[in-house]
Write a protein that holds these residues in place. Structure first.
Motif, mmCIF file in Angstrom:
data_model
loop_
_atom_site.group_PDB
_atom_site.id
_atom_site.type_symbol
_atom_site.label_atom_id
_atom_site.label_comp_id
_atom_site.label_asym_id
_atom_site.label_seq_id
_atom_site.Cartn_x
_atom_site.Cartn_y
_atom_site.Cartn_z
ATOM 1 N N SER A 1 0.844 -1.192 0.000
ATOM 2 C CA SER A 1 0.000 0.000 0.000
ATOM 3 C C SER A 1 0.881 1.243 0.000
ATOM 4 C CB SER A 1 -0.925 0.002 1.221
ATOM 5 O OG SER A 1 -0.154 -0.076 2.402
ATOM 6 N N ARG A 2 0.427 2.251 -0.665
ATOM 7 C CA ARG A 2 1.204 3.478 -0.790
ATOM 8 C C ARG A 2 1.084 4.295 0.487
ATOM 9 N NH1 ARG A 2 0.326 8.124 -5.439
ATOM 10 N NH2 ARG A 2 2.072 9.470 -4.801
ATOM 11 N N PRO A 3 2.196 4.648 1.112
ATOM 12 C CA PRO A 3 2.127 5.465 2.340
ATOM 13 C C PRO A 3 1.514 6.837 2.060
ATOM 14 C CG PRO A 3 4.298 4.460 2.074
ATOM 15 C CD PRO A 3 3.578 4.246 0.782
ATOM 16 N N GLN A 4 0.665 7.280 2.980
ATOM 17 C CA GLN A 4 0.014 8.593 2.869
ATOM 18 C C GLN A 4 0.254 9.373 4.165
ATOM 19 O OE1 GLN A 4 -4.052 7.488 1.966
ATOM 20 N NE2 GLN A 4 -3.671 7.492 -0.220
ATOM 21 N N PRO A 5 1.409 10.012 4.299
ATOM 22 C CA PRO A 5 1.707 10.752 5.532
ATOM 23 C C PRO A 5 0.820 11.969 5.730
ATOM 24 C CG PRO A 5 3.392 11.146 3.866
ATOM 25 C CD PRO A 5 2.522 10.052 3.333
ATOM 26 N N GLY A 6 0.167 12.429 4.666
ATOM 27 C CA GLY A 6 -0.716 13.592 4.806
ATOM 28 C C GLY A 6 -1.840 13.352 5.792
ATOM 29 N N ILE A 7 -2.370 12.116 5.803
ATOM 30 C CA ILE A 7 -3.439 11.791 6.756
ATOM 31 C C ILE A 7 -2.920 11.892 8.185
ATOM 32 C CG2 ILE A 7 -5.023 9.985 7.523
ATOM 33 C CD1 ILE A 7 -5.106 8.941 4.695
ATOM 34 N N LEU A 8 -1.695 11.429 8.411
ATOM 35 C CA LEU A 8 -1.114 11.494 9.749
ATOM 36 C C LEU A 8 -0.916 12.939 10.191
ATOM 37 C CD1 LEU A 8 1.607 8.700 9.500
ATOM 38 C CD2 LEU A 8 -0.699 8.534 10.428
ATOM 39 N N LYS A 9 -0.535 13.806 9.271
ATOM 40 C CA LYS A 9 -0.330 15.216 9.631
ATOM 41 C C LYS A 9 -1.650 15.893 9.986
ATOM 42 C CE LYS A 9 3.860 15.687 6.867
ATOM 43 N NZ LYS A 9 4.716 15.636 8.081
ATOM 44 N N ILE A 10 -2.721 15.539 9.275
ATOM 45 C CA ILE A 10 -4.034 16.112 9.587
ATOM 46 C C ILE A 10 -4.512 15.632 10.955
ATOM 47 C CG2 ILE A 10 -6.466 16.158 8.916
ATOM 48 C CD1 ILE A 10 -5.560 15.974 6.013
ATOM 49 N N VAL A 11 -4.421 14.307 11.189
ATOM 50 C CA VAL A 11 -4.852 13.749 12.471
ATOM 51 C C VAL A 11 -4.013 14.305 13.614
ATOM 52 C CG1 VAL A 11 -5.025 11.631 13.825
ATOM 53 C CG2 VAL A 11 -5.760 11.637 11.445
ATOM 54 N N GLY A 12 -2.701 14.366 13.416
ATOM 55 C CA GLY A 12 -1.823 14.898 14.458
ATOM 56 C C GLY A 12 -2.110 16.352 14.775
ATOM 57 N N SER A 13 -2.393 17.147 13.747
ATOM 58 C CA SER A 13 -2.703 18.566 13.968
ATOM 59 C C SER A 13 -3.992 18.730 14.751
ATOM 60 C CB SER A 13 -2.803 19.295 12.621
ATOM 61 O OG SER A 13 -1.591 19.221 11.902
ATOM 62 N N LEU A 14 -5.020 17.964 14.393
ATOM 63 C CA LEU A 14 -6.296 18.038 15.118
ATOM 64 C C LEU A 14 -6.130 17.611 16.566
ATOM 65 C CD1 LEU A 14 -8.766 16.621 12.435
ATOM 66 C CD2 LEU A 14 -8.497 18.995 13.145
ATOM 67 N N MET A 15 -5.315 16.581 16.801
ATOM 68 C CA MET A 15 -5.081 16.133 18.170
ATOM 69 C C MET A 15 -4.375 17.208 18.990
ATOM 70 S SD MET A 15 -3.994 12.124 17.677
ATOM 71 C CE MET A 15 -3.449 12.041 19.386
ATOM 72 N N MET A 16 -3.395 17.869 18.396
ATOM 73 C CA MET A 16 -2.677 18.912 19.129
ATOM 74 C C MET A 16 -3.578 20.104 19.427
ATOM 75 S SD MET A 16 1.230 18.914 17.633
ATOM 76 C CE MET A 16 0.818 18.815 15.887
ATOM 77 N N ILE A 17 -4.448 20.460 18.484
ATOM 78 C CA ILE A 17 -5.385 21.563 18.727
ATOM 79 C C ILE A 17 -6.360 21.195 19.849
ATOM 80 C CG2 ILE A 17 -7.278 22.897 17.719
ATOM 81 C CD1 ILE A 17 -5.824 22.700 15.030
#
Length: 212
Positions: free
Chosen positions: A29-45
């Protein structure tokens, strides 16, 4: 009369067919780090908001001036309701029944979400466990608020509505903060993007082994 020996039925697979089948089964499967950045940003907020709520609770802790309850009762009655000062005081005391415990839960829960969100943002799977711990503390905080609100006994529409709104808000916040850390595990691309250094080292080891 010659007796013929019977041999068991055997199927011989072609080597090329085995390679085709294995390649179909193990499709990377192709890695999609963009999803991790969105989830991580929402968690930090979300963690920052929860942490701020806990810190403000510690700063503003103390005895409430009795005139505050009188002012609140006047404002509610001016809006068309009929409430006494005692009912307003009971409402605030019920919602603040577990305030001391809630502030600790909000501070540590907020820190857990911030740290977990940062680790997920940087593609580290450890952030999922830390984020789940922080979200669990927020869930516990919402349960304590629900217990406090359920202790309110008032015929005032505004006080009752305020209690249900507070209860619903904290419950949704707790569920949201708990679901967020799990999202990377639900998306194949996001899961493949976790721990890129470990995956790269593992892939290089397998490649070197196959080339020998």
């Amino acid at each position: 009369m010659v007796e013929s020996e019977s041999s068991p039925l055997s199927i011989k697979w072609d080597d090329d067919a085995e390679e085709v089948i294995s390649s179909l089964i193990s499709i990377p499967s192709r890695p999609q780090p963009g999803i991790l950045k969105i989830v991580g940003s929402l968690m930090m907020i979300g963690g920052f908001l929860v942490l701020t709520s806990g810190i403000l609770g510690f700063v503003s802790s103390g005895e409430i001036d009795p005139s505050f309850f009188q002012d609140q009762a006047n404002q509610i009655n001016a809006a068309g309701d009929n409430v006494t000062v005692e009912e307003v005081q009971q409402f605030y005391e019920s919602t603040e029944r577990y305030a001391g415990i809630q502030r600790f839960l909000e501070v540590f829960g907020g820190l857990g979400l911030i740290i977990g969100g940062y680790l997920i943002f940087t593609q580290m799977s450890l952030g999922i466990k830390i984020g789940l711990g922080g979200g669990g503390l927020v869930i516990l905080d919402s349960i304590l608020i629900t217990l406090g609100v359920n202790g309110v006994e008032s015929e005032s529409f505004f006080l009752t509505a305020s209690g249900y709104m507070l209860q619903g808000l904290m419950t949704m916040c707790g569920l949201f903060c708990t679901i967020l850390p799990i999202l990377p595990l639900l998306f194949t691309g996001a899961k493949a993007a976790l721990d890129p250094d470990s995956n790269k080292s593992r892939a290089e080891a397998v490649s070197n082994f196959e080339s020998e």
